[in-house]
Write a protein that holds these residues in place. Sequence first.
Motif, PDB file in Angstrom:
ATOM      1  N   GLU A  59      21.198   0.288 -55.611  1.00  0.00           N
ATOM      2  CA  GLU A  59      22.463   0.360 -54.894  1.00  0.00           C
ATOM      3  C   GLU A  59      23.323   1.438 -55.518  1.00  0.00           C
ATOM      4  OE1 GLU A  59      26.220  -2.612 -54.293  1.00  0.00           O
ATOM      5  OE2 GLU A  59      24.236  -3.509 -54.224  1.00  0.00           O
ATOM      6  N   LEU A  60      24.125   2.090 -54.676  1.00  0.00           N
ATOM      7  CA  LEU A  60      24.940   3.204 -55.139  1.00  0.00           C
ATOM      8  C   LEU A  60      26.243   3.217 -54.361  1.00  0.00           C
ATOM      9  CD1 LEU A  60      24.924   5.945 -56.783  1.00  0.00           C
ATOM     10  CD2 LEU A  60      23.959   6.959 -54.735  1.00  0.00           C
ATOM     11  N   GLU A  61      27.363   3.280 -55.075  1.00  0.00           N
ATOM     12  CA  GLU A  61      28.679   3.348 -54.438  1.00  0.00           C
ATOM     13  C   GLU A  61      29.533   4.375 -55.158  1.00  0.00           C
ATOM     14  OE1 GLU A  61      30.560  -0.461 -54.747  1.00  0.00           O
ATOM     15  OE2 GLU A  61      29.273  -1.371 -53.247  1.00  0.00           O
ATOM     16  N   LEU A  62      30.315   5.116 -54.378  1.00  0.00           N
ATOM     17  CA  LEU A  62      31.308   6.017 -54.948  1.00  0.00           C
ATOM     18  C   LEU A  62      32.668   5.375 -54.780  1.00  0.00           C
ATOM     19  CD1 LEU A  62      32.133   8.756 -56.203  1.00  0.00           C
ATOM     20  CD2 LEU A  62      32.253   9.666 -53.866  1.00  0.00           C
ATOM     21  N   GLU A  63      33.412   5.282 -55.880  1.00  0.00           N
ATOM     22  CA  GLU A  63      34.747   4.689 -55.864  1.00  0.00           C
ATOM     23  C   GLU A  63      35.745   5.655 -56.473  1.00  0.00           C
ATOM     24  OE1 GLU A  63      34.219   1.247 -58.338  1.00  0.00           O
ATOM     25  OE2 GLU A  63      33.407   0.051 -56.693  1.00  0.00           O
ATOM     26  N   ARG A  64      36.995   5.440 -56.105  1.00  0.00           N
ATOM     27  CA  ARG A  64      38.081   6.190 -56.733  1.00  0.00           C
ATOM     28  C   ARG A  64      39.049   5.182 -57.321  1.00  0.00           C
ATOM     29  NH1 ARG A  64      40.617   9.509 -52.676  1.00  0.00           N
ATOM     30  NH2 ARG A  64      41.681   7.614 -52.103  1.00  0.00           N
ATOM     31  N   LYS A  65      39.273   5.291 -58.625  1.00  0.00           N
ATOM     32  CA  LYS A  65      40.273   4.481 -59.315  1.00  0.00           C
ATOM     33  C   LYS A  65      41.308   5.449 -59.848  1.00  0.00           C
ATOM     34  CE  LYS A  65      37.412   0.634 -60.726  1.00  0.00           C
ATOM     35  NZ  LYS A  65      36.934  -0.186 -61.823  1.00  0.00           N
ATOM     36  N   TYR A  71      30.770   6.767 -59.816  1.00  0.00           N
ATOM     37  CA  TYR A  71      29.579   6.281 -59.119  1.00  0.00           C
ATOM     38  C   TYR A  71      29.140   5.013 -59.835  1.00  0.00           C
ATOM     39  CZ  TYR A  71      28.234   9.697 -55.606  1.00  0.00           C
ATOM     40  OH  TYR A  71      28.166  10.442 -54.459  1.00  0.00           O
ATOM     41  N   GLU A  72      29.023   3.931 -59.082  1.00  0.00           N
ATOM     42  CA  GLU A  72      28.524   2.669 -59.611  1.00  0.00           C
ATOM     43  C   GLU A  72      27.120   2.472 -59.065  1.00  0.00           C
ATOM     44  OE1 GLU A  72      29.451  -2.003 -58.974  1.00  0.00           O
ATOM     45  OE2 GLU A  72      31.180  -0.720 -59.414  1.00  0.00           O
ATOM     46  N   MET A  73      26.168   2.280 -59.961  1.00  0.00           N
ATOM     47  CA  MET A  73      24.768   2.134 -59.567  1.00  0.00           C
ATOM     48  C   MET A  73      24.202   0.830 -60.106  1.00  0.00           C
ATOM     49  SD  MET A  73      23.212   5.835 -60.533  1.00  0.00           S
ATOM     50  CE  MET A  73      24.215   7.295 -60.299  1.00  0.00           C
ATOM     51  N   GLU A  74      23.342   0.225 -59.314  1.00  0.00           N
ATOM     52  CA  GLU A  74      22.499  -0.850 -59.803  1.00  0.00           C
ATOM     53  C   GLU A  74      21.108  -0.258 -59.901  1.00  0.00           C
ATOM     54  OE1 GLU A  74      22.692  -4.542 -57.703  1.00  0.00           O
ATOM     55  OE2 GLU A  74      24.807  -4.808 -58.172  1.00  0.00           O
ATOM     56  N   GLY A  80      11.845  -5.191 -64.582  1.00  0.00           N
ATOM     57  CA  GLY A  80      12.401  -6.059 -63.549  1.00  0.00           C
ATOM     58  C   GLY A  80      13.864  -6.387 -63.757  1.00  0.00           C
ATOM     59  N   GLN A  81      14.394  -6.052 -64.915  1.00  0.00           N
ATOM     60  CA  GLN A  81      15.815  -6.284 -65.173  1.00  0.00           C
ATOM     61  C   GLN A  81      16.657  -5.281 -64.384  1.00  0.00           C
ATOM     62  OE1 GLN A  81      15.477  -5.905 -69.505  1.00  0.00           O
ATOM     63  NE2 GLN A  81      16.399  -7.963 -69.627  1.00  0.00           N
ATOM     64  N   VAL A  82      17.835  -5.728 -63.979  1.00  0.00           N
ATOM     65  CA  VAL A  82      18.757  -4.861 -63.234  1.00  0.00           C
ATOM     66  C   VAL A  82      19.939  -4.536 -64.135  1.00  0.00           C
ATOM     67  CG1 VAL A  82      20.265  -4.684 -61.215  1.00  0.00           C
ATOM     68  CG2 VAL A  82      18.051  -5.836 -61.020  1.00  0.00           C
ATOM     69  N   ARG A  83      20.292  -3.264 -64.169  1.00  0.00           N
ATOM     70  CA  ARG A  83      21.432  -2.802 -64.953  1.00  0.00           C
ATOM     71  C   ARG A  83      22.504  -2.273 -64.015  1.00  0.00           C
ATOM     72  NH1 ARG A  83      20.253  -3.082 -70.147  1.00  0.00           N
ATOM     73  NH2 ARG A  83      22.218  -2.104 -70.721  1.00  0.00           N
ATOM     74  N   GLU A  84      23.748  -2.470 -64.401  1.00  0.00           N
ATOM     75  CA  GLU A  84      24.876  -1.856 -63.703  1.00  0.00           C
ATOM     76  C   GLU A  84      25.322  -0.670 -64.548  1.00  0.00           C
ATOM     77  OE1 GLU A  84      29.510  -2.720 -62.732  1.00  0.00           O
ATOM     78  OE2 GLU A  84      28.149  -4.414 -62.540  1.00  0.00           O
ATOM     79  N   ILE A  85      25.283   0.492 -63.931  1.00  0.00           N
ATOM     80  CA  ILE A  85      25.660   1.719 -64.634  1.00  0.00           C
ATOM     81  C   ILE A  85      26.772   2.394 -63.852  1.00  0.00           C
ATOM     82  CG2 ILE A  85      24.869   3.963 -65.469  1.00  0.00           C
ATOM     83  CD1 ILE A  85      22.040   2.755 -65.614  1.00  0.00           C
ATOM     84  N   LYS A  96      29.906   2.914 -68.233  1.00  0.00           N
ATOM     85  CA  LYS A  96      29.502   1.515 -68.442  1.00  0.00           C
ATOM     86  C   LYS A  96      28.002   1.429 -68.207  1.00  0.00           C
ATOM     87  CE  LYS A  96      30.340  -3.056 -66.432  1.00  0.00           C
ATOM     88  NZ  LYS A  96      31.083  -3.781 -65.378  1.00  0.00           N
ATOM     89  N   ASP A  97      27.341   0.635 -69.035  1.00  0.00           N
ATOM     90  CA  ASP A  97      25.898   0.409 -68.889  1.00  0.00           C
ATOM     91  C   ASP A  97      25.610  -0.968 -69.462  1.00  0.00           C
ATOM     92  OD1 ASP A  97      23.160   0.359 -68.896  1.00  0.00           O
ATOM     93  OD2 ASP A  97      22.907   2.130 -70.147  1.00  0.00           O
TER      94      ASP A  97
END
Length: 101
Positions: A59-65, A71-74, A80-85, A96-97
């Motif tokens: 998953e991939l999202e572009l956000e503005r804060k 870019y937030e990626m899963e 098999g582990q999922v990371r949020e980067i 963040k990772d």
Amino acid sequence: MTARGITLVILLSLPSASLVADELSHNDALRLTQQGIIKPVTELVQIATRKYPGSHVLELELERKKSLYIYEMEVIMSTGQVREIKLNAVTGQIIKDELDD
């Protein structure tokens, strides 16, 4: 309760603007990339997946804060582990990772 008290309660119940991120569309991402404001998504995906060989973006999202593009990626790793980067979309720096719950 006075009108002033009601207004205060309403204002306190609203989310803080600094905590809320604006999700941007793929058209926004394309425009920002073409304008040279953010890095191409392919470059940012490479930065994220290079850290975990054999991983793939789920998953991939572009956000503005505020004025920061993120870019937030899963990413699913070969284990098999999922990371949020999260990456700064302008510099490519990993913000963040962590393992996703």
